[in-house]
Scaffold this motif. Sequence first.
Motif, PDB file in Angstrom:
ATOM      1  N   UNK A  85     -40.363  12.015 -25.957  1.00 56.97           N
ATOM      2  CA  UNK A  85     -38.625  11.383 -25.545  1.00 56.97           C
ATOM      3  C   UNK A  85     -39.162  10.884 -23.420  1.00 56.97           C
ATOM      4  N   UNK A  86     -38.531   9.542 -23.201  1.00 57.60           N
ATOM      5  CA  UNK A  86     -38.865   9.687 -22.079  1.00 57.60           C
ATOM      6  C   UNK A  86     -38.188  10.195 -21.133  1.00 57.60           C
ATOM      7  N   UNK A  87     -39.269  10.294 -20.287  1.00 57.85           N
ATOM      8  CA  UNK A  87     -38.517  11.271 -19.169  1.00 57.85           C
ATOM      9  C   UNK A  87     -37.077  10.559 -18.100  1.00 57.85           C
ATOM     10  N   UNK A  88     -37.014   9.659 -18.869  1.00 61.88           N
ATOM     11  CA  UNK A  88     -35.316   8.795 -18.060  1.00 61.88           C
ATOM     12  C   UNK A  88     -34.546  10.010 -18.244  1.00 61.88           C
ATOM     13  N   UNK A  89     -34.502   9.613 -20.046  1.00 60.32           N
ATOM     14  CA  UNK A  89     -33.683   9.759 -20.482  1.00 60.32           C
ATOM     15  C   UNK A  89     -32.787   9.377 -21.494  1.00 60.32           C
ATOM     16  N   UNK A  90     -33.080   8.077 -21.714  1.00 58.17           N
ATOM     17  CA  UNK A  90     -32.931   6.933 -22.004  1.00 58.17           C
ATOM     18  C   UNK A  90     -31.810   7.150 -23.590  1.00 58.17           C
ATOM     19  N   UNK A  91     -33.674   8.128 -24.435  1.00 58.73           N
ATOM     20  CA  UNK A  91     -33.251   8.671 -25.502  1.00 58.73           C
ATOM     21  C   UNK A  91     -34.661   7.812 -26.351  1.00 58.73           C
ATOM     22  N   UNK A  92     -35.562   7.115 -25.912  1.00 58.18           N
ATOM     23  CA  UNK A  92     -36.278   6.246 -26.569  1.00 58.18           C
ATOM     24  C   UNK A  92     -36.954   7.176 -26.301  1.00 58.18           C
ATOM     25  N   UNK A  93     -38.820   6.691 -26.722  1.00 59.41           N
ATOM     26  CA  UNK A  93     -39.710   7.091 -26.576  1.00 59.41           C
ATOM     27  C   UNK A  93     -40.466   5.953 -25.850  1.00 59.41           C
ATOM     28  N   UNK A  94     -41.105   7.218 -25.126  1.00 58.43           N
ATOM     29  CA  UNK A  94     -41.728   6.841 -23.764  1.00 58.43           C
ATOM     30  C   UNK A  94     -42.931   5.811 -23.741  1.00 58.43           C
ATOM     31  N   UNK A  95     -43.429   5.722 -24.961  1.00 60.31           N
ATOM     32  CA  UNK A  95     -44.162   4.054 -25.144  1.00 60.31           C
ATOM     33  C   UNK A  95     -43.427   3.134 -25.119  1.00 60.31           C
ATOM     34  N   UNK A  96     -41.970   3.041 -25.648  1.00 67.20           N
ATOM     35  CA  UNK A  96     -41.395   2.451 -25.592  1.00 67.20           C
ATOM     36  C   UNK A  96     -40.162   2.112 -24.249  1.00 67.20           C
ATOM     37  N   UNK A  97     -40.471   2.828 -23.110  1.00 66.18           N
ATOM     38  CA  UNK A  97     -39.471   2.770 -22.670  1.00 66.18           C
ATOM     39  C   UNK A  97     -40.352   3.020 -21.153  1.00 66.18           C
ATOM     40  N   UNK A  98     -40.988   3.694 -20.354  1.00 65.47           N
ATOM     41  CA  UNK A  98     -41.488   3.719 -19.062  1.00 65.47           C
ATOM     42  C   UNK A  98     -43.254   3.956 -19.470  1.00 65.47           C
ATOM     43  N   UNK A  99     -43.692   3.498 -20.662  1.00 61.39           N
ATOM     44  CA  UNK A  99     -45.147   3.219 -20.171  1.00 61.39           C
ATOM     45  C   UNK A  99     -45.919   2.732 -19.372  1.00 61.39           C
ATOM     46  N   UNK A 100     -45.345   1.812 -19.406  1.00 64.08           N
ATOM     47  CA  UNK A 100     -45.750   0.630 -19.250  1.00 64.08           C
ATOM     48  C   UNK A 100     -45.921   0.400 -17.484  1.00 64.08           C
ATOM     49  N   UNK A 101     -44.687   0.620 -17.577  1.00 68.13           N
ATOM     50  CA  UNK A 101     -44.553   1.061 -15.800  1.00 68.13           C
ATOM     51  C   UNK A 101     -44.475   1.741 -15.351  1.00 68.13           C
ATOM     52  N   UNK A 102     -45.076   2.921 -15.734  1.00 71.33           N
ATOM     53  CA  UNK A 102     -45.343   3.502 -14.920  1.00 71.33           C
ATOM     54  C   UNK A 102     -47.334   3.486 -14.707  1.00 71.33           C
ATOM     55  N   UNK A 103     -47.551   3.148 -15.684  1.00 69.69           N
ATOM     56  CA  UNK A 103     -49.264   2.557 -16.105  1.00 69.69           C
ATOM     57  C   UNK A 103     -49.185   1.779 -15.162  1.00 69.69           C
ATOM     58  N   UNK A 104     -48.085   0.761 -14.484  1.00 70.64           N
ATOM     59  CA  UNK A 104     -48.216  -0.294 -13.247  1.00 70.64           C
ATOM     60  C   UNK A 104     -48.244   0.442 -11.630  1.00 70.64           C
ATOM     61  N   UNK A 105     -47.629   1.271 -12.218  1.00 69.94           N
ATOM     62  CA  UNK A 105     -47.049   1.914 -10.612  1.00 69.94           C
ATOM     63  C   UNK A 105     -48.416   2.405 -10.481  1.00 69.94           C
ATOM     64  N   UNK A 106     -49.586   3.541 -11.244  1.00 68.83           N
ATOM     65  CA  UNK A 106     -50.414   4.237 -10.427  1.00 68.83           C
ATOM     66  C   UNK A 106     -51.185   3.136 -10.355  1.00 68.83           C
ATOM     67  N   UNK A 107     -51.289   2.356 -10.686  1.00 69.64           N
ATOM     68  CA  UNK A 107     -52.438   0.854 -10.153  1.00 69.64           C
ATOM     69  C   UNK A 107     -52.070   0.075  -8.609  1.00 69.64           C
TER      70      UNK A 107
END
Length: 107
Positions: A85-107
Amino acid sequence: MDRLSRAPVGDCDICSGEHVRAIAVAIRELGGALTEEQRAGFDELLERADAMWIPLDDPFDDAGEAPASLQAHATRARRPGRNDPCHCGSGKKYERCHLEADGNARN
């Protein structure tokens, strides 16, 4: 057990002692018992192993706290898996919610 206490197979007496200790525990767990001769051989092996240990100073002070040099260092938080589950609490899977945003923040 008798052969191992007389002629250990390990690289050193410490390793041999651990091997023989594991066998002794297995014998006890399975309902058996060591003979006095086996116990004496086992004790002799452990005494030789104890003599090999290098004593070190206790790194903890009287208060029971580690000195600053041994205090925990910063560690990276566990990254959620794609199906968690996504860490933001949306109830969505992390993959569909914040995976891309977190990846961009690391780069």
